[in-house]
Design a protein around this motif. Sequence first.
Motif, PDB file in Angstrom:
ATOM      1  N   SER A 182      -9.939 -31.226  -1.013  1.00 28.96           N
ATOM      2  CA  SER A 182     -10.361 -30.536   0.215  1.00 28.96           C
ATOM      3  C   SER A 182      -9.073 -29.599   0.720  1.00 28.96           C
ATOM      4  O   SER A 182      -9.230 -28.455   1.052  1.00 28.96           O
ATOM      5  CB  SER A 182     -10.424 -31.376   1.399  1.00 28.96           C
ATOM      6  N   ILE A 183      -7.965 -29.986   0.440  1.00 31.04           N
ATOM      7  CA  ILE A 183      -6.774 -29.214   0.708  1.00 31.04           C
ATOM      8  C   ILE A 183      -6.698 -27.984  -0.191  1.00 31.04           C
ATOM      9  O   ILE A 183      -6.387 -26.856   0.279  1.00 31.04           O
ATOM     10  CB  ILE A 183      -5.390 -29.848   0.409  1.00 31.04           C
ATOM     11  N   ILE A 184      -7.088 -28.001  -1.529  1.00 27.32           N
ATOM     12  CA  ILE A 184      -7.434 -27.083  -2.647  1.00 27.32           C
ATOM     13  C   ILE A 184      -8.270 -26.171  -1.943  1.00 27.32           C
ATOM     14  O   ILE A 184      -8.270 -24.734  -1.909  1.00 27.32           O
ATOM     15  CB  ILE A 184      -7.421 -27.514  -3.967  1.00 27.32           C
ATOM     16  N   SER A 185      -9.519 -26.505  -1.467  1.00 27.28           N
ATOM     17  CA  SER A 185     -10.605 -25.673  -0.986  1.00 27.28           C
ATOM     18  C   SER A 185      -9.992 -24.973   0.244  1.00 27.28           C
ATOM     19  O   SER A 185     -10.232 -23.731   0.666  1.00 27.28           O
ATOM     20  CB  SER A 185     -11.557 -26.669  -0.829  1.00 27.28           C
ATOM     21  N   ALA A 186      -9.322 -25.685   1.181  1.00 25.23           N
ATOM     22  CA  ALA A 186      -8.688 -25.119   2.263  1.00 25.23           C
ATOM     23  C   ALA A 186      -7.944 -23.882   1.978  1.00 25.23           C
ATOM     24  O   ALA A 186      -7.845 -22.895   2.482  1.00 25.23           O
ATOM     25  CB  ALA A 186      -7.893 -26.225   3.281  1.00 25.23           C
ATOM     26  N   ILE A 187      -6.963 -24.170   1.072  1.00 22.68           N
ATOM     27  CA  ILE A 187      -5.964 -23.202   0.299  1.00 22.68           C
ATOM     28  C   ILE A 187      -6.677 -21.843   0.160  1.00 22.68           C
ATOM     29  O   ILE A 187      -6.411 -20.560   0.322  1.00 22.68           O
ATOM     30  CB  ILE A 187      -5.110 -23.735  -0.501  1.00 22.68           C
ATOM     31  N   THR A 188      -7.756 -22.203  -0.740  1.00 20.30           N
ATOM     32  CA  THR A 188      -8.547 -20.982  -1.247  1.00 20.30           C
ATOM     33  C   THR A 188      -9.257 -20.361  -0.144  1.00 20.30           C
ATOM     34  O   THR A 188      -9.028 -18.825   0.054  1.00 20.30           O
ATOM     35  CB  THR A 188      -9.614 -21.584  -2.152  1.00 20.30           C
ATOM     36  N   LEU A 189      -9.893 -20.886   0.902  1.00 21.72           N
ATOM     37  CA  LEU A 189     -10.377 -20.327   1.963  1.00 21.72           C
ATOM     38  C   LEU A 189      -9.491 -19.612   2.867  1.00 21.72           C
ATOM     39  O   LEU A 189      -9.500 -18.520   3.496  1.00 21.72           O
ATOM     40  CB  LEU A 189     -11.039 -21.400   2.903  1.00 21.72           C
ATOM     41  N   THR A 190      -8.148 -19.869   2.912  1.00 23.29           N
ATOM     42  CA  THR A 190      -7.030 -19.527   3.810  1.00 23.29           C
ATOM     43  C   THR A 190      -6.655 -17.941   3.022  1.00 23.29           C
ATOM     44  O   THR A 190      -6.546 -17.035   3.845  1.00 23.29           O
ATOM     45  CB  THR A 190      -5.906 -20.345   3.769  1.00 23.29           C
ATOM     46  N   LEU A 191      -6.520 -17.857   1.673  1.00 21.42           N
ATOM     47  CA  LEU A 191      -6.033 -16.891   1.141  1.00 21.42           C
ATOM     48  C   LEU A 191      -7.244 -15.827   1.059  1.00 21.42           C
ATOM     49  O   LEU A 191      -6.979 -14.654   1.382  1.00 21.42           O
ATOM     50  CB  LEU A 191      -6.025 -17.117  -0.505  1.00 21.42           C
ATOM     51  N   ILE A 192      -8.626 -16.324   1.082  1.00 26.06           N
ATOM     52  CA  ILE A 192      -9.557 -15.320   1.335  1.00 26.06           C
ATOM     53  C   ILE A 192      -9.578 -14.679   2.656  1.00 26.06           C
ATOM     54  O   ILE A 192      -9.862 -13.462   3.149  1.00 26.06           O
ATOM     55  CB  ILE A 192     -10.883 -15.843   1.249  1.00 26.06           C
ATOM     56  N   THR A 193      -9.345 -15.495   3.807  1.00 31.95           N
ATOM     57  CA  THR A 193      -9.078 -15.147   5.183  1.00 31.95           C
ATOM     58  C   THR A 193      -7.946 -14.161   5.429  1.00 31.95           C
ATOM     59  O   THR A 193      -8.168 -13.062   5.931  1.00 31.95           O
ATOM     60  CB  THR A 193      -9.020 -16.261   6.045  1.00 31.95           C
ATOM     61  N   VAL A 194      -7.029 -14.428   4.606  1.00 32.16           N
ATOM     62  CA  VAL A 194      -5.745 -13.705   4.957  1.00 32.16           C
ATOM     63  C   VAL A 194      -5.925 -12.310   4.123  1.00 32.16           C
ATOM     64  O   VAL A 194      -5.398 -11.211   4.941  1.00 32.16           O
ATOM     65  CB  VAL A 194      -4.527 -14.311   4.282  1.00 32.16           C
ATOM     66  N   ILE A 195      -6.561 -12.307   3.104  1.00 36.67           N
ATOM     67  CA  ILE A 195      -7.048 -10.903   2.614  1.00 36.67           C
ATOM     68  C   ILE A 195      -7.753 -10.187   3.450  1.00 36.67           C
ATOM     69  O   ILE A 195      -7.470  -8.725   3.878  1.00 36.67           O
ATOM     70  CB  ILE A 195      -7.587 -11.076   1.122  1.00 36.67           C
ATOM     71  N   GLY A 196      -8.921 -10.810   4.382  1.00 40.42           N
ATOM     72  CA  GLY A 196      -9.473  -9.929   5.212  1.00 40.42           C
ATOM     73  C   GLY A 196      -8.660  -9.558   6.137  1.00 40.42           C
ATOM     74  O   GLY A 196      -8.769  -8.450   6.879  1.00 40.42           O
ATOM     75  N   PHE A 197      -7.754 -10.250   6.847  1.00 42.47           N
ATOM     76  CA  PHE A 197      -6.768 -10.185   7.706  1.00 42.47           C
ATOM     77  C   PHE A 197      -5.773  -8.786   7.259  1.00 42.47           C
ATOM     78  O   PHE A 197      -5.468  -8.050   8.388  1.00 42.47           O
ATOM     79  CB  PHE A 197      -5.860 -11.345   8.245  1.00 42.47           C
ATOM     80  N   SER A 198      -5.464  -8.878   6.026  1.00 48.00           N
ATOM     81  CA  SER A 198      -4.555  -7.747   5.691  1.00 48.00           C
ATOM     82  C   SER A 198      -5.269  -6.556   5.853  1.00 48.00           C
ATOM     83  O   SER A 198      -4.766  -5.415   6.207  1.00 48.00           O
ATOM     84  CB  SER A 198      -4.063  -8.153   4.423  1.00 48.00           C
ATOM     85  N   ALA A 199      -6.618  -6.227   5.424  1.00 43.16           N
ATOM     86  CA  ALA A 199      -7.346  -5.202   5.737  1.00 43.16           C
ATOM     87  C   ALA A 199      -7.125  -4.729   7.089  1.00 43.16           C
ATOM     88  O   ALA A 199      -6.828  -3.310   7.450  1.00 43.16           O
ATOM     89  CB  ALA A 199      -8.761  -5.448   5.461  1.00 43.16           C
ATOM     90  N   MET A 200      -7.373  -5.689   8.044  1.00 41.95           N
ATOM     91  CA  MET A 200      -7.148  -5.192   9.489  1.00 41.95           C
ATOM     92  C   MET A 200      -5.824  -4.715   9.825  1.00 41.95           C
ATOM     93  O   MET A 200      -5.526  -3.756  10.712  1.00 41.95           O
ATOM     94  CB  MET A 200      -7.396  -6.337  10.552  1.00 41.95           C
ATOM     95  N   ALA A 201      -4.731  -5.529   9.280  1.00 41.32           N
ATOM     96  CA  ALA A 201      -3.229  -5.215   9.419  1.00 41.32           C
ATOM     97  C   ALA A 201      -2.983  -3.587   8.921  1.00 41.32           C
ATOM     98  O   ALA A 201      -2.231  -2.899   9.773  1.00 41.32           O
ATOM     99  CB  ALA A 201      -2.356  -6.163   8.693  1.00 41.32           C
ATOM    100  N   GLY A 202      -3.907  -3.232   8.090  1.00 42.53           N
ATOM    101  CA  GLY A 202      -3.740  -1.993   7.196  1.00 42.53           C
ATOM    102  C   GLY A 202      -4.309  -0.916   8.055  1.00 42.53           C
ATOM    103  O   GLY A 202      -3.718   0.145   8.417  1.00 42.53           O
ATOM    104  N   ALA A 203      -5.110  -1.093   9.108  1.00 40.19           N
ATOM    105  CA  ALA A 203      -5.780  -0.412  10.200  1.00 40.19           C
ATOM    106  C   ALA A 203      -4.606   0.053  11.242  1.00 40.19           C
ATOM    107  O   ALA A 203      -4.732   1.140  11.769  1.00 40.19           O
ATOM    108  CB  ALA A 203      -6.999  -0.961  11.027  1.00 40.19           C
ATOM    109  N   VAL A 204      -3.548  -1.039  11.382  1.00 41.72           N
ATOM    110  CA  VAL A 204      -2.614  -0.606  12.379  1.00 41.72           C
ATOM    111  C   VAL A 204      -1.304  -0.351  11.734  1.00 41.72           C
ATOM    112  O   VAL A 204      -0.032  -0.796  12.574  1.00 41.72           O
ATOM    113  CB  VAL A 204      -2.556  -1.594  13.493  1.00 41.72           C
ATOM    114  N   GLY A 205      -1.290   0.163  10.594  1.00 37.77           N
ATOM    115  CA  GLY A 205      -0.020   0.389  10.043  1.00 37.77           C
ATOM    116  C   GLY A 205       0.622  -0.655   9.036  1.00 37.77           C
ATOM    117  O   GLY A 205       1.722  -0.528   8.841  1.00 37.77           O
TER     118      GLY A 205
END
Length: 177
Positions: free
Chosen positions: A141-164
């Motif tokens: 379950s922890i490995i699944s959580a890490i994978t899900l977190t990385l996917i979420t952070v990639i999505g967050f990074s796109a939003m981060a790009g929108a503000v510099g």
Amino acid sequence: MFDILFPALGETIYMSFVATFFALIIGFFLAIILTLTSKGGLKENLKIYSILDIVINTLRSFPFIILMIVLFPLTKFLIGKSIGTTAAIIPLTIGAAPFVARLIESALKEVDIGVIEAAKSFGASDFQIIFKVMLVEALPSIISAITLTLITVIGFSAMAGAVGGGGLGDVAIKYGY
């Protein structure tokens, strides 16, 4: 086209992996505290659990783009600038850490109570129960959580790009229109 996309992809990978790494460290720490202090936990303390629960729920419910803007002063204090790829790591980490904490807390709470009781009966310390029993039992379950977190952070990074923040989000804003 490739001279724009490849550097941006590198920036996105850099931001995502570094932020995920730090979010995992913070999230593991918070998840262990939550698990220990929860009702029926090894070191039950409902005051600490309640306070941490409120803080984590508040940070998780904050829209990321607003969180990033709110954290500009902290980012500027820690990094020396509030925009850029490295500066985006701070809000990415703070945005992802509560998410990680909840996922890992959930994984740790899935561990069969019988296994924990068996470890106690063999004289295992709380430290041994957490790190040699609970984390081992919850590893899938922890490995699944890490994978899900990385996917979420990639999505967050796109939003981060929108503000510099740079990366693919920045390319999408600059060239996507």
